[in-house]
Design a protein around this motif. Structure first.
Motif, PDB file in Angstrom:
ATOM      1  N   ALA A 206       0.827  -1.206   0.000  1.00 41.07           N
ATOM      2  CA  ALA A 206       0.000   0.000   0.000  1.00 41.07           C
ATOM      3  C   ALA A 206       0.861   1.257   0.000  1.00 41.07           C
ATOM      4  O   ALA A 206       0.582   2.223  -0.699  1.00 41.07           O
ATOM      5  CB  ALA A 206      -0.925  -0.012   1.210  1.00 41.07           C
ATOM      6  N   GLY A 207       1.925   1.252   0.807  1.00 43.01           N
ATOM      7  CA  GLY A 207       2.823   2.408   0.834  1.00 43.01           C
ATOM      8  C   GLY A 207       3.502   2.627  -0.506  1.00 43.01           C
ATOM      9  O   GLY A 207       3.721   3.761  -0.923  1.00 43.01           O
ATOM     10  N   THR A 208       3.844   1.544  -1.206  1.00 44.09           N
ATOM     11  CA  THR A 208       4.489   1.672  -2.510  1.00 44.09           C
ATOM     12  C   THR A 208       3.514   2.237  -3.542  1.00 44.09           C
ATOM     13  O   THR A 208       3.903   3.031  -4.399  1.00 44.09           O
ATOM     14  CB  THR A 208       5.028   0.305  -2.963  1.00 44.09           C
ATOM     15  N   VAL A 209       2.251   1.839  -3.480  1.00 41.62           N
ATOM     16  CA  VAL A 209       1.244   2.405  -4.375  1.00 41.62           C
ATOM     17  C   VAL A 209       1.193   3.927  -4.204  1.00 41.62           C
ATOM     18  O   VAL A 209       1.194   4.690  -5.184  1.00 41.62           O
ATOM     19  CB  VAL A 209      -0.139   1.786  -4.099  1.00 41.62           C
ATOM     20  N   TYR A 210       1.169   4.364  -2.969  1.00 49.71           N
ATOM     21  CA  TYR A 210       1.128   5.804  -2.697  1.00 49.71           C
ATOM     22  C   TYR A 210       2.362   6.493  -3.263  1.00 49.71           C
ATOM     23  O   TYR A 210       2.279   7.552  -3.889  1.00 49.71           O
ATOM     24  CB  TYR A 210       1.032   6.038  -1.187  1.00 49.71           C
ATOM     25  N   ARG A 211       3.546   5.892  -3.062  1.00 45.73           N
ATOM     26  CA  ARG A 211       4.791   6.503  -3.512  1.00 45.73           C
ATOM     27  C   ARG A 211       4.850   6.588  -5.040  1.00 45.73           C
ATOM     28  O   ARG A 211       5.311   7.579  -5.598  1.00 45.73           O
ATOM     29  CB  ARG A 211       5.984   5.716  -2.993  1.00 45.73           C
ATOM     30  N   VAL A 212       4.394   5.558  -5.736  1.00 45.61           N
ATOM     31  CA  VAL A 212       4.415   5.578  -7.203  1.00 45.61           C
ATOM     32  C   VAL A 212       3.514   6.693  -7.728  1.00 45.61           C
ATOM     33  O   VAL A 212       3.896   7.459  -8.612  1.00 45.61           O
ATOM     34  CB  VAL A 212       3.996   4.205  -7.758  1.00 45.61           C
ATOM     35  N   VAL A 213       2.310   6.793  -7.182  1.00 49.19           N
ATOM     36  CA  VAL A 213       1.392   7.847  -7.617  1.00 49.19           C
ATOM     37  C   VAL A 213       1.964   9.219  -7.270  1.00 49.19           C
ATOM     38  O   VAL A 213       1.930  10.152  -8.085  1.00 49.19           O
ATOM     39  CB  VAL A 213       0.002   7.647  -6.991  1.00 49.19           C
ATOM     40  N   GLN A 214       2.505   9.364  -6.084  1.00 45.51           N
ATOM     41  CA  GLN A 214       3.056  10.649  -5.653  1.00 45.51           C
ATOM     42  C   GLN A 214       4.207  11.094  -6.557  1.00 45.51           C
ATOM     43  O   GLN A 214       4.241  12.238  -7.028  1.00 45.51           O
ATOM     44  CB  GLN A 214       3.546  10.532  -4.206  1.00 45.51           C
ATOM     45  N   GLU A 215       5.144  10.198  -6.826  1.00 46.96           N
ATOM     46  CA  GLU A 215       6.291  10.561  -7.658  1.00 46.96           C
ATOM     47  C   GLU A 215       5.868  10.833  -9.092  1.00 46.96           C
ATOM     48  O   GLU A 215       6.395  11.736  -9.745  1.00 46.96           O
ATOM     49  CB  GLU A 215       7.333   9.434  -7.614  1.00 46.96           C
ATOM     50  N   SER A 216       4.913  10.067  -9.598  1.00 43.99           N
ATOM     51  CA  SER A 216       4.452  10.267 -10.976  1.00 43.99           C
ATOM     52  C   SER A 216       3.772  11.620 -11.141  1.00 43.99           C
ATOM     53  O   SER A 216       4.007  12.335 -12.124  1.00 43.99           O
ATOM     54  CB  SER A 216       3.500   9.145 -11.376  1.00 43.99           C
ATOM     55  N   LEU A 217       2.924  11.982 -10.193  1.00 41.76           N
ATOM     56  CA  LEU A 217       2.254  13.284 -10.275  1.00 41.76           C
ATOM     57  C   LEU A 217       3.267  14.422 -10.137  1.00 41.76           C
ATOM     58  O   LEU A 217       3.136  15.464 -10.788  1.00 41.76           O
ATOM     59  CB  LEU A 217       1.182  13.391  -9.187  1.00 41.76           C
ATOM     60  N   THR A 218       4.275  14.225  -9.294  1.00 41.66           N
ATOM     61  CA  THR A 218       5.325  15.240  -9.162  1.00 41.66           C
ATOM     62  C   THR A 218       6.069  15.421 -10.479  1.00 41.66           C
ATOM     63  O   THR A 218       6.359  16.550 -10.899  1.00 41.66           O
ATOM     64  CB  THR A 218       6.312  14.843  -8.052  1.00 41.66           C
ATOM     65  N   ASN A 219       6.370  14.318 -11.158  1.00 43.25           N
ATOM     66  CA  ASN A 219       7.055  14.406 -12.449  1.00 43.25           C
ATOM     67  C   ASN A 219       6.199  15.113 -13.499  1.00 43.25           C
ATOM     68  O   ASN A 219       6.716  15.863 -14.333  1.00 43.25           O
ATOM     69  CB  ASN A 219       7.424  13.003 -12.943  1.00 43.25           C
TER      70      ASN A 219
END
Length: 391
Positions: free
Chosen positions: A289-302
């Motif tokens: 679950a934490g990795t899902v959040y991190r992937v979405v967070q980093e992608s939106l930041t990019n």
């Protein structure tokens, strides 16, 4: 890439031929006769070796230096024009630059030292020692120095990129290790509490001790599953502990992911969000679950940084049996430098985190227009705890 290399070598061959022809004309004009033949032949051999350097840079450099050294000695004892000439010097520069750029440090230093020895060895064939440093020697030393600089600069840049990338990977490992450490500590604490309760149950109701032991077994299995994922990861004791989204459980429901998307929408872009229901996400392991959040967070930041013209974004989280797929895609127009910009160190951290959990990450342009980041994660079947363990 291969076509570019062949084109570059073809252009280099034309330059070699032009320099050899020019210097042969100069020797014939000043020396007369067939004195130009030896310089042209020796220089052509070194240039051909330089064009074949990609097959084996170390052996090519050794062969080129050997031919050049032989030419210097032959010119010294046969009273021929000074060697190495411009054509041979250019071929040696290509060999030395390639060696410094690509070969191991010891081999590269050996080739560079050999090149300097050949360049200074032109003093043996100089015909104007009384007037200071001969022009042929000065030319050879300057060309050698330019080759060393041309090979050393990209080598240092590559080393710096590798160091930065490794730092990003290590930071992501530490971040994941801290989160998993908190998860395991949570499970172990539950085991201790259940063991204490089991002792009391065993005294009062021995028949119910089996249920308590089953709860302890289930909690221990969950703790071991999380601990296996932390193998190979290190935790830096000097760094303060960082809380994962939703606490030890990683993504505490879908609220925090919805808040993340909401903050992104506040920037003026429309986001289409597709997520599983709350009951399904509750069964995800915390680290997933934490990795899902991190992937979405980093992608939106990019997207915010590198795709300012994107009008809409799709965030999709779907589960198919034991595989969880997370994809973040935008519709921004493709630019000439976009691939380079979107392939930064944030992707390295995401890939390190996803692969640590046994998943895969793909990032690249979409057909037509836009960019997509797609991560797949294995989601093991969670063992349902007895009702007593949830209380």
């Amino acid at each position: 890439m291969r076509v570019r290399r062949w084109a570059a070598d073809a252009g280099l061959g034309v330059i070699f031929a032009a320099v050899l022809a020019f210097w042969a004309y100069r020797i014939a004009d000043s020396w007369g006769g067939g004195y130009w033949g030896f310089d042209c032949a020796a220089g052509a051999v070194v240039c051909v070796i330089a064009l074949a350097r990609r097959f084996d840079p170390a052996r090519a450099a050794a062969a080129g230096l050997a031919v050049a050294a032989t030419a210097v000695l032959a010119a010294r004892f046969a009273d021929l024009p000074s060697e190495p000439g411009p054509g041979m010097a250019l071929g040696l520069a290509v060999l030395v630059g390639t060696a410094v750029r690509a070969l191991p440090v010891v081999t590269a230093c050996g080739v560079a030292a050999g090149g300097l020895a050949v360049a200074t060895g032109s003093l043996l064939t100089a015909h104007t020692l009384a007037s200071g440093v001969p022009s042929v020697t000065a030319m050879n030393v300057l060309v050698w120095a330019a080759a060393v600089v041309a090979g050393l600069c990209p080598r240092l840049l590559d080393a710096r990129r590798r160091a930065v990338a490794e730092g990003v990977r290590r930071a992501e490992r530490l971040r994941l290790a801290r989160e998993l450490h908190d998860v395991v500590a949570h499970h172990v604490t539950g085991i201790v509490v259940q063991a204490q309760a089991a002792r009391l149950v065993a005294h009062k109701s021995p028949g119910k001790a089996g249920d308590a032991l089953a709860e302890i077994e289930a909690a221990g299995s969950d703790a071991l599953a999380a601990m296996r994922r932390v193998v190979g990861l290190l935790r830096d004791p000097d760094e303060p502990a960082a809380r994962a989204p939703g606490g030890p459980g990683g993504l505490g429901g879908l609220d925090e992911l919805g808040e993340l998307v909401g903050r992104f929408e506040a920037g003026g872009r429309a986001v289409r969000l597709r997520l599983p229901d709350e009951e399904e996400t509750a069964t995800w392991p915390p680290e997933v679950a934490g990795t899902v959040y991190r992937v979405v967070q980093e992608s939106l930041t990019n997207i915010s940084r590198h795709a300012p013209h994107a009008r809409s974004v799709t965030v999709s989280v779907e589960r198919d049996r034991e595989t969880l797929t997370v994809e973040v895609a935008d519709d921004s127009p493709r630019g000439p430098s976009r691939h380079h910009q979107r392939g930064g160190y944030g992707l390295i951290g995401m890939r390190e985190r996803v692969e640590a959990l046994g998943g895969t990450l793909r990032a690249g342009p979409r057909p037509g227009a836009g960019w997509s980041v797609r991560a797949t994660l294995p989601v093991p079947r969670s063992k349902a705890l007895p009702e007593r363990a949830r209380r």
